[in-house]
Scaffold this active site. Sequence first.
Site, PDB file in Angstrom:
ATOM      1  N   GLU A 143      41.693  34.583  53.690  1.00 47.16           N
ATOM      2  CA  GLU A 143      41.541  35.188  52.360  1.00 47.16           C
ATOM      3  C   GLU A 143      42.841  35.810  51.870  1.00 47.16           C
ATOM      4  OE1 GLU A 143      38.717  38.450  50.035  1.00 47.16           O
ATOM      5  OE2 GLU A 143      39.104  38.682  52.175  1.00 47.16           O
ATOM      6  N   GLN A 206      34.121  35.440  46.401  1.00 44.51           N
ATOM      7  CA  GLN A 206      33.702  36.834  46.303  1.00 44.51           C
ATOM      8  C   GLN A 206      34.091  37.356  44.924  1.00 44.51           C
ATOM      9  OE1 GLN A 206      35.579  38.462  49.886  1.00 44.51           O
ATOM     10  NE2 GLN A 206      33.573  38.646  50.853  1.00 44.51           N
ATOM     11  N   GLU A 246      31.077  41.619  46.590  1.00 46.22           N
ATOM     12  CA  GLU A 246      31.851  42.585  47.377  1.00 46.22           C
ATOM     13  C   GLU A 246      32.455  43.623  46.427  1.00 46.22           C
ATOM     14  OE1 GLU A 246      34.783  42.332  51.215  1.00 46.22           O
ATOM     15  OE2 GLU A 246      35.538  41.470  49.353  1.00 46.22           O
TER      16      GLU A 246
END
Length: 273
Positions: A143, A206, A246
């Site tokens: 990520e 996300q 998130e």
Amino acid sequence: MPQFAANLSMLYPELDFLDRFEAAAKDGFKAVEYLFPYAYESHELAARLQAHDLQQVLFNAPPGDWDQGERGLACLPGREAEFRTGIAKALAYAAALNCPRVHVMAGLLPAGMEREALRPTYVGNLRWAAAEAAKQGVDVLIEPINTRDIPRFFLNRQDHAHELIAEIGAPNVKVQFDLYHCQIVEGDVAMKIRQYLPTGRVGHFQIAGVPERHEPDVGEMNYPYLFKVIDEVAQQCGWTGWVGCEYRPSRGAQPGGTSAGLGWMKANAKASP
């Protein structure tokens, strides 16, 4: 509308962690993610998933000493043995929770070291992790994270992540595409979804509002539009993954605050064909 997973490390902060599974299910979530499972026995987490008919879709591998500020081990020379032990632990939890993906945090640039000097360690560690994860059909995710939230983080940009994936050369290494981080670092989010999702190298999305990291209907990003882009491109390329929520609820730990802030999800559900 995309499939949304509740991030239980951030949502429902007024509740004990194990009680957040039930709260997410009551709000209509079918899947959950969170940072780390290791404070709990895997059978205890599995029981919560089963009791509330939830899928576990993502969690992080051990990041080193989180409380002391470490944010992953993958890029750090001399920590390879600890990295491998952590991956083994993560994969044991993945098996117990039937979780198909594990995020491996890259780590922070040590003082005085340049990113390129760490690249061989990072690539070697990810190749090893990918080979181990492939034995049980698990994807390893990397990520890009913005340097405002995590200064000196090794991986910051989408193009860098995809370059590294090409070098690692393992089909089960994919990008965890966080739209919040992408907007802060580089912007042009919709075009990056269109560019990278059809490659088959995006394993998970996300979301959070920018800049405060609250609900996706708070801030500068047009998430209804971005959800339509994800739906459109996913339909074209056959992507069937999840979008992790998130974010930090704007109502904080107010009782029922997370649920009260889910109007964005209900509105997008009504708008979907």
